[in-house]
Design an enzyme around this catalytic site. Structure first.
Site, PDB file in Angstrom:
ATOM      1  N   SER A  20       3.430 -45.087 -31.126  1.00 50.30           N
ATOM      2  CA  SER A  20       4.688 -44.352 -31.272  1.00 50.30           C
ATOM      3  C   SER A  20       5.131 -43.643 -30.005  1.00 50.30           C
ATOM      4  O   SER A  20       4.325 -43.254 -29.178  1.00 50.30           O
ATOM      5  CB  SER A  20       4.483 -43.324 -32.391  1.00 50.30           C
ATOM      6  OG  SER A  20       5.283 -42.199 -32.181  1.00 50.30           O
ATOM      7  N   ASP A  69      12.411 -43.791 -30.142  1.00 48.69           N
ATOM      8  CA  ASP A  69      11.534 -44.444 -31.104  1.00 48.69           C
ATOM      9  C   ASP A  69      11.018 -45.717 -30.449  1.00 48.69           C
ATOM     10  O   ASP A  69      11.789 -46.447 -29.827  1.00 48.69           O
ATOM     11  CB  ASP A  69      12.286 -44.783 -32.393  1.00 48.69           C
ATOM     12  CG  ASP A  69      11.315 -45.199 -33.472  1.00 48.69           C
ATOM     13  OD1 ASP A  69      10.999 -44.371 -34.344  1.00 48.69           O
ATOM     14  OD2 ASP A  69      10.843 -46.355 -33.422  1.00 48.69           O
ATOM     15  N   ARG A 121       2.431 -51.480 -37.853  1.00 44.11           N
ATOM     16  CA  ARG A 121       1.263 -50.715 -37.382  1.00 44.11           C
ATOM     17  C   ARG A 121       0.273 -50.518 -38.514  1.00 44.11           C
ATOM     18  O   ARG A 121       0.671 -50.176 -39.631  1.00 44.11           O
ATOM     19  CB  ARG A 121       1.691 -49.352 -36.853  1.00 44.11           C
ATOM     20  CG  ARG A 121       2.447 -49.495 -35.571  1.00 44.11           C
ATOM     21  CD  ARG A 121       2.785 -48.185 -34.909  1.00 44.11           C
ATOM     22  NE  ARG A 121       3.353 -48.503 -33.614  1.00 44.11           N
ATOM     23  CZ  ARG A 121       4.345 -47.831 -33.030  1.00 44.11           C
ATOM     24  NH1 ARG A 121       4.837 -46.759 -33.610  1.00 44.11           N
ATOM     25  NH2 ARG A 121       4.800 -48.212 -31.868  1.00 44.11           N
ATOM     26  N   ASP A 143      16.075 -41.273 -41.057  1.00 36.36           N
ATOM     27  CA  ASP A 143      15.375 -42.342 -41.780  1.00 36.36           C
ATOM     28  C   ASP A 143      13.886 -42.069 -41.982  1.00 36.36           C
ATOM     29  O   ASP A 143      13.256 -42.663 -42.838  1.00 36.36           O
ATOM     30  CB  ASP A 143      15.538 -43.685 -41.035  1.00 36.36           C
ATOM     31  CG  ASP A 143      15.168 -43.589 -39.561  1.00 36.36           C
ATOM     32  OD1 ASP A 143      14.687 -42.527 -39.139  1.00 36.36           O
ATOM     33  OD2 ASP A 143      15.368 -44.572 -38.822  1.00 36.36           O
ATOM     34  N   HIS A 144      13.316 -41.158 -41.215  1.00 34.10           N
ATOM     35  CA  HIS A 144      11.870 -40.920 -41.313  1.00 34.10           C
ATOM     36  C   HIS A 144      11.531 -39.860 -42.362  1.00 34.10           C
ATOM     37  O   HIS A 144      10.806 -40.124 -43.310  1.00 34.10           O
ATOM     38  CB  HIS A 144      11.315 -40.469 -39.959  1.00 34.10           C
ATOM     39  CG  HIS A 144      11.120 -41.575 -38.974  1.00 34.10           C
ATOM     40  ND1 HIS A 144      12.155 -42.323 -38.474  1.00 34.10           N
ATOM     41  CD2 HIS A 144      10.003 -42.054 -38.380  1.00 34.10           C
ATOM     42  CE1 HIS A 144      11.671 -43.213 -37.622  1.00 34.10           C
ATOM     43  NE2 HIS A 144      10.373 -43.069 -37.540  1.00 34.10           N
ATOM     44  N   ARG A 187       6.441 -40.736 -30.039  1.00 36.42           N
ATOM     45  CA  ARG A 187       6.577 -39.308 -30.358  1.00 36.42           C
ATOM     46  C   ARG A 187       6.126 -38.429 -29.197  1.00 36.42           C
ATOM     47  O   ARG A 187       4.971 -38.452 -28.791  1.00 36.42           O
ATOM     48  CB  ARG A 187       5.832 -38.972 -31.653  1.00 36.42           C
ATOM     49  CG  ARG A 187       4.350 -39.194 -31.602  1.00 36.42           C
ATOM     50  CD  ARG A 187       3.742 -39.112 -32.996  1.00 36.42           C
ATOM     51  NE  ARG A 187       4.136 -40.271 -33.790  1.00 36.42           N
ATOM     52  CZ  ARG A 187       3.428 -40.775 -34.776  1.00 36.42           C
ATOM     53  NH1 ARG A 187       2.300 -40.215 -35.136  1.00 36.42           N
ATOM     54  NH2 ARG A 187       3.840 -41.843 -35.448  1.00 36.42           N
TER      55      ARG A 187
END
Ligand code: MIC
Ligand code: SF4
Length: 642
Positions: A533, A119, A379, A64-65, A535
């Site tokens: 995030s 996520d 965000r 999806d990213h 990440r």
């Protein structure tokens, strides 16, 4: 004493420890999710663990990213993810099927279960009574391999909702209000549990908006009870069997309580560059706006899309403004098409994007220079939109559409009475873009494109650390600062040597070159370091550049865990005033690091440049100290299975 919803679910999954605030605990993970930007790394790590098939009840890999395919890289990653899913027993949600959190809520979430996702917005699942937690990819890889998830037992905060939302006031305004009160670090070490009579007036998508954006509070997760409303939602998804009732006991005890009167709320807006800079829309109304973007995992449910369509019906958006709309899932998209909603949005001048993260992560739709963008996302960090000097404001869908029509920030209450939206009793279910795994995947060939580089591994921690402070930053540094995303950098997520060239790009573009030249070094920061995030690249890429420790006033939860997972010591100032005794360029030595960590003793940082000593402390469980000594979680786990 009675139990809260969160306590009930945690106790059912407890594998180790005592569920008392602050104590280390481990919980069994039932479901996992990954998205493509964190997933490629998570599956490389899973492969490195050498387990033949996932050991969870259900694991799903979403794309999806990175859906903007401007070269071979993202498409290569998608193919890798699809083949890896088939090989190791995961469901694969194809690009186009929607945003992981929205799809997981619709198609897979189960009340009372645990979900770990790579996520930070995984807590969306709390909208149906799951304990759904965001974590780094490596923690998710370990969960897929059957390891429990380790965390400090959070405090449980009751957000006691009273009354009912007035017309034009949305669930987004509720969570923006909570952010205004608690700030972006107000949720650290806490679970936000929503309760009180006001809960009964909120639908599941509204609840999910609230739990989703609990990530911005720094909370471990947020959760709603699973009640008749949850049941109706699951039944409408054709998944009534998944429902169980989970309510708090009437005498449940909470560590803190915050009262919110829904009836007194007004449309809110978060100003740049943090989601807690919340004021009422009417306080800054009239500001000229260049772009409006509707979508993201926070606000892209069918109800919201139909509301946007009705508000736009028969009208035209303002001439100097661009309107982007990205539906949250294929289900939402298909149903919008059938209901005629797409037609209304297109006729009004809206630009329909695919069902994916899109503008939220800077994948296209960057605003103009110095532009103002009003977004329904979660965000508004500096540079995240893809335009370094653009200003992003966060609002509800209702405020965003009112703004798109007027061309200036507009309180939707000016527009008369809100449209009436009747949702169908059944959603259209069509899972043809979700590929289940074959029964035996052992023969499936995993296809790796040239962009997928081997995983870098760290060495065990040395006993003496000497080097330079390469960078000193202030409070609330986000992982978007440390490891930016966007259309240019995201495609490098499975190529650590290449992505590490962008570490701290928007703060100090010389950082990677200096780190390489110095053969590594250290970073100093302020409060809430690493918010945002999940990440893990914000730890993995610095590790690759030779960063050995980060010294700050306080850490955000997921980033701290990621630093540990990659063998970087997360140190905090014993005395925050010492922040002034250390500057970028200072030479620092720490002796006997291994011994100190083994004994759980504070570290002495000798600042040779300034001739002063700084006491550094850390809050690490026994297991976390061992992980750091081994040079990271992968080394630690490999050692424990060998
Ligand atoms: C985000 O919203 O920042 C992301 C992109 O979804 C991240 C994950 C990532 O960086 O891949 C998140 O929220 O964890
Ligand atoms: Fe995607 Fe944005 Fe949600 Fe992150 S916050 S998962 S980028 S929609």
């Amino acid at each position: 004493m009675g139990k809260s919803v969160a306590q009930k679910v945690i106790e059912k999954h407890l594998v180790e420890g005592e569920p008392k605030p602050g104590e280390p605990i481990a919980i069994k993970i039932d479901q996992t999710l990954t998205q493509d930007a964190t997933g490629t790394m998570a599956y490389l790590q899973f492969e490195a663990l050498g387990i033949p098939r996932v050991r969870t009840d259900l694991s799903v890999s979403y794309v999806d990213h990175n859906t903007l395919q401007t070269g071979f890289m993202n498409a290569d990653d998608h193919r890798f993810l699809q083949t890896v899913a088939a090989r190791y027993g995961l469901y694969f949600s194809r690009p186009g099927n929607g945003i992981c959190h929205q799809v997981n809520l619709e198609r897979f979430g189960v009340p009372g279960r645990t979900l770990l996702g790579s996520d930070s917005h995984t807590p969306t699942g709390g909208g149906i009574g799951m304990i759904a937690i965001g974590a780094g990819g490596l923690d998710v890889a370990a969960a897929m391999a059957g390891y429990p998830f380790y965390l400090a037992m959070p405090k449980i905060v009751l957000i006691n909702l009273k009354g009912k939302l007035p017309p034009w006031v949305a669930a987004k305004d509720v969570i923006l209000e909570v952010l205004r009160v608690l700030t972006v670090k107000g949720g650290v070490g806490k679970i936000m549990e929503y309760g009180g009579e006001g809960v009964g007036s909120l639908t599941v998508p509204e609840r999910a908006t609230i739990t989703n954006m609990g990530a911005e509070l720094g909370a471990t997760t947020s959760i709603f009870p699973s009640d008749e409303i949850t049941k109706a939602f699951l039944e409408a998804q054709g998944r009534g069997d998944a429902w169980t009732e989970i309510l708090p006991d009437p005498d449940a005890a909470y560590d803190e309580t915050i009262d919110i009167d829904l009836g007194s709320l007004e449309p809110n807006v978060a100003q740049p560059f943090n989601p807690d800079r919340v004021v009422k829309v009417r306080e800054i109304e009239g500001m000229k706006v260049d772009q409006v973007a509707i979508g993201s995992c926070t606000n892209s449910s069918l109800k919201e899309m139909l509301t946007a369509a009705e508000m736009l019906a028969g009208k035209t958006i303002a001439p100097d403004l661009s309107l982007m709309v990205s539906p949250g899932s294929k289900q939402v998209f298909e149903m919008m098409a059938r209901a005629g909603a797409l037609e209304k949005i297109i006729a009004a001048g809206g630009r329909i994007l695919e069902s994916a993260c899109g503008p939220c992560i800077g994948m296209g739709a960057a605003p103009p220079s110095g532009g103002v963008s009003v977004r329904t996302h979660n965000r508004n960090f500096e540079g995240r939109s893809g335009t370094a000097d653009a200003k992003v404001y966060l609002t509800s869908v209702e405020t965003a559409v009112a703004t798109a029509l007027e061309g200036v920030l507009t309180d939707p209450r000016k527009l008369g009475s809100p449209p009436r939206i009747d949702l169908p009793a059944r959603f259209d279910v069509n899972d043809n873009m979700i590929i289940p795994p074959p029964e035996d995947g052992s023969k499936v060939e995993v296809i790796r494109g040239p962009n997928i580089k081997p995983l870098p591994v760290n060495d065990p921690l040395p006993d003496r650390l000497e080097g330079e402070v390469l960078l000193k930053v202030g409070d609330n540094i986000t992982t978007d600062h440390i490891m930016p995303a966007g259309a240019k950098i995201l495609p490098l997520r499975s190529n650590i040597p290449a992505i590490s060239e962008y570490v701290y790009e928007i703060v100090d573009p010389t950082f990677p070159a200096r780190a390489k030249e110095a053969g590594g070094g250290f970073i100093v920061g302020g409060e809430n370091y690493g918010q945002g995030s999940s990440r893990e690249h914000a730890a993995l890429a610095p590790m690759y550049l030779g960063i050995k420790w980060v010294l700050v006033k306080s850490f955000a939860r997921i980033h701290k865990a990621n630093l540990i997972n990659f063998g970087i010591i997360p140190i905090t100032f014993d005395d925050p005033a010492d922040y002034d005794k250390i500057e970028s360029g200072d030479e620092i030595v720490i002796e006997n690091v291994r011994e100190r960590l083994e004994k759980n003793e504070p570290l002495t940082l000798v600042n040779k440049t300034k001739g002063v000593e700084i006491k550094g402390t850390y809050e690490l469980s026994d297991r976390q100290r061992e992980i750091i000594l081994e040079g990271g979680l992968l080394n630690y786990v490999k050692k424990s299975v060998s």
